[in-house]
Scaffold this motif. Sequence first.
Motif, PDB file in Angstrom:
ATOM      1  N   ALA A 138      13.760  27.811  17.725  1.00 43.71           N
ATOM      2  CA  ALA A 138      12.917  28.737  16.962  1.00 43.71           C
ATOM      3  C   ALA A 138      12.779  28.268  15.515  1.00 43.71           C
ATOM      4  O   ALA A 138      11.687  28.307  14.927  1.00 43.71           O
ATOM      5  CB  ALA A 138      13.510  30.147  17.007  1.00 43.71           C
ATOM      6  N   VAL A 139      13.923  27.816  14.929  1.00 42.94           N
ATOM      7  CA  VAL A 139      13.876  27.321  13.554  1.00 42.94           C
ATOM      8  C   VAL A 139      12.964  26.088  13.463  1.00 42.94           C
ATOM      9  O   VAL A 139      12.146  25.944  12.550  1.00 42.94           O
ATOM     10  CB  VAL A 139      15.291  26.996  13.044  1.00 42.94           C
ATOM     11  CG1 VAL A 139      15.225  26.256  11.709  1.00 42.94           C
ATOM     12  CG2 VAL A 139      16.099  28.278  12.890  1.00 42.94           C
ATOM     13  N   LEU A 172      25.864  25.662  13.712  1.00 38.83           N
ATOM     14  CA  LEU A 172      25.271  26.953  14.047  1.00 38.83           C
ATOM     15  C   LEU A 172      26.098  27.758  15.038  1.00 38.83           C
ATOM     16  O   LEU A 172      25.790  28.916  15.326  1.00 38.83           O
ATOM     17  CB  LEU A 172      23.872  26.738  14.626  1.00 38.83           C
ATOM     18  CG  LEU A 172      22.854  26.071  13.700  1.00 38.83           C
ATOM     19  CD1 LEU A 172      21.551  25.813  14.438  1.00 38.83           C
ATOM     20  CD2 LEU A 172      22.602  26.918  12.467  1.00 38.83           C
ATOM     21  N   SER A 173      27.184  27.151  15.603  1.00 34.71           N
ATOM     22  CA  SER A 173      27.946  27.815  16.676  1.00 34.71           C
ATOM     23  C   SER A 173      28.886  28.880  16.116  1.00 34.71           C
ATOM     24  O   SER A 173      29.038  29.052  14.911  1.00 34.71           O
ATOM     25  CB  SER A 173      28.741  26.760  17.451  1.00 34.71           C
ATOM     26  OG  SER A 173      29.719  26.191  16.598  1.00 34.71           O
ATOM     27  N   ALA A 201      22.529  29.543  20.553  1.00 35.50           N
ATOM     28  CA  ALA A 201      22.425  28.596  19.434  1.00 35.50           C
ATOM     29  C   ALA A 201      21.261  27.647  19.625  1.00 35.50           C
ATOM     30  O   ALA A 201      20.520  27.332  18.684  1.00 35.50           O
ATOM     31  CB  ALA A 201      23.736  27.815  19.306  1.00 35.50           C
ATOM     32  N   LEU A 202      21.047  27.167  20.872  1.00 31.69           N
ATOM     33  CA  LEU A 202      19.935  26.260  21.155  1.00 31.69           C
ATOM     34  C   LEU A 202      18.599  26.952  20.950  1.00 31.69           C
ATOM     35  O   LEU A 202      17.662  26.391  20.368  1.00 31.69           O
ATOM     36  CB  LEU A 202      20.050  25.730  22.588  1.00 31.69           C
ATOM     37  CG  LEU A 202      18.933  24.761  23.026  1.00 31.69           C
ATOM     38  CD1 LEU A 202      18.933  23.531  22.105  1.00 31.69           C
ATOM     39  CD2 LEU A 202      19.141  24.353  24.482  1.00 31.69           C
ATOM     40  N   VAL A 234      28.734  29.329  27.618  1.00 28.68           N
ATOM     41  CA  VAL A 234      27.380  28.839  27.929  1.00 28.68           C
ATOM     42  C   VAL A 234      26.335  29.734  27.280  1.00 28.68           C
ATOM     43  O   VAL A 234      25.325  29.273  26.730  1.00 28.68           O
ATOM     44  CB  VAL A 234      27.170  28.759  29.454  1.00 28.68           C
ATOM     45  CG1 VAL A 234      25.705  28.442  29.773  1.00 28.68           C
ATOM     46  CG2 VAL A 234      28.076  27.697  30.050  1.00 28.68           C
ATOM     47  N   GLY A 235      26.593  31.041  27.316  1.00 29.78           N
ATOM     48  CA  GLY A 235      25.654  31.969  26.695  1.00 29.78           C
ATOM     49  C   GLY A 235      25.547  31.739  25.199  1.00 29.78           C
ATOM     50  O   GLY A 235      24.455  31.762  24.621  1.00 29.78           O
ATOM     51  N   GLY A 236      26.694  31.513  24.550  1.00 30.12           N
ATOM     52  CA  GLY A 236      26.670  31.237  23.120  1.00 30.12           C
ATOM     53  C   GLY A 236      25.913  29.963  22.794  1.00 30.12           C
ATOM     54  O   GLY A 236      25.138  29.899  21.825  1.00 30.12           O
ATOM     55  N   ALA A 237      26.141  28.935  23.592  1.00 36.75           N
ATOM     56  CA  ALA A 237      25.422  27.676  23.368  1.00 36.75           C
ATOM     57  C   ALA A 237      23.925  27.853  23.566  1.00 36.75           C
ATOM     58  O   ALA A 237      23.104  27.296  22.825  1.00 36.75           O
ATOM     59  CB  ALA A 237      25.963  26.597  24.306  1.00 36.75           C
ATOM     60  N   ALA A 238      23.553  28.663  24.569  1.00 36.45           N
ATOM     61  CA  ALA A 238      22.130  28.917  24.827  1.00 36.45           C
ATOM     62  C   ALA A 238      21.495  29.644  23.668  1.00 36.45           C
ATOM     63  O   ALA A 238      20.374  29.341  23.245  1.00 36.45           O
ATOM     64  CB  ALA A 238      21.956  29.708  26.122  1.00 36.45           C
TER      65      ALA A 238
END
Length: 447
Positions: free
Chosen positions: A115-116, A62-63, A109-110, A103-107
Amino acid sequence: MELYEKLYELRRASGMSQEELAEKLGVSRQAVSKWESGATQPELSKLIELSKLYSVSVDELLSLEHAKLEQDAAESPVQSNAEKAPAEKLSFRDFCIQHKKIVGGAAVALAALIAVGAHYNNRINTLSMQVNDLRSQIYSVQNNLSSQIDGISNNVSDILTRESSLISQYNYEITNVDLKRQECTIAFSLLPKTISEGTTVIIGVTDHGNSSPLDSYRPGYSADLTQDGFGYLHGSVTVPLSDELGVGVNFKHDGETQSEELDTIYDLKSRYQPQLKSFLALISYERQAGSKWQYQFTPGNAGIPLGTISLGALSDVSIRSACLEYTRANQLLRRVPLEASYSDGSAVTYVGDDSAEAVGASVIEGVSYYDLAYASSSESEAFTLPLGATPLVCELVVNLADDTVLRVRLFQVRAIAGGDSYEEINYLDQSLSEPLPFIVEYPDGQN
């Protein structure tokens, strides 16, 4: 790179076809095709299986694309001098900005993964509720269909039985009961559909109630029937008092025999044998310090029913008296008088049934019932009786107006271990909620 592109590349890199991947995941090939074309996305559980299959994390699936670019750079065999040159040292401010973006991108994605997961979890719960509702509806439909099928089957069976029956009408009546001989006489009346001249009709009764279930032999009794002017066949058979009698008829003509099972007569013995239907016998023991065990009697309120008896075949005789007798070695120790009042049987409860629920449906027509209660007499006072090695016996004794005596043992108890303990046999409990039959003692000394 989008998710569907990653899925396509990873599958191609693994050397699997869409059919092979679908088989491993337990889905259809069309589902895999839709994932790789971007028409649909895999469920969370399938994303997890894909990550394990391709040896990548769900986060990598998902990254952003930078993870793939770094992997390509590391695997490239040829690098330019610029690439081989040491990287320029970042300032602290640029370092923070760069890592803040990562870190923002990982957050992000998490958060997307959570949500999924929440979305699919809600869908799973909804589907589970729908499946349970559907199962309940199917079960209800099955029960209704089963009941309807059983009803139709029974109706068809009854119709076929009536059509094939040799008899149009059938009836029986108990004309005599002999408790001494434990016999009864049954009178039968039959109306055949057709009967040829010279036909012999025999009624047969088989005793199933007085034989062991393991015994293949069942005693049989029979009698010839005679026809009256209206076409009815009559005859009577004397048989043992039994709680299960099978009734059949045979038509014999010109050496041929036609047979038919007519009926099963239940509970004759239970109906005509005098019985103790219910009784709340006071059983209490006490022991003082340093003394032996003793039986203690404390009467309840006079007039309150203790239980009910049925007189069965003796219903035409009234009760003269009733009492509880306490004996040891056939020696009378104490007598507690009881009062017997005529009852309609509506409060009959089975022996040993603590629930005391009325079982009026078990009341038999033509049988007299009496309720028993403590008499309003000074003799019904509290007393104690010591326990010894010889059993103390308590019996319910009913004297009828014709000097017939009904007797049933309620319990017996004896001292053991030198009086430090006692051993009891409670016949009310052993009856397993079934009535207790009386022993009938006739005036001539016969039982």
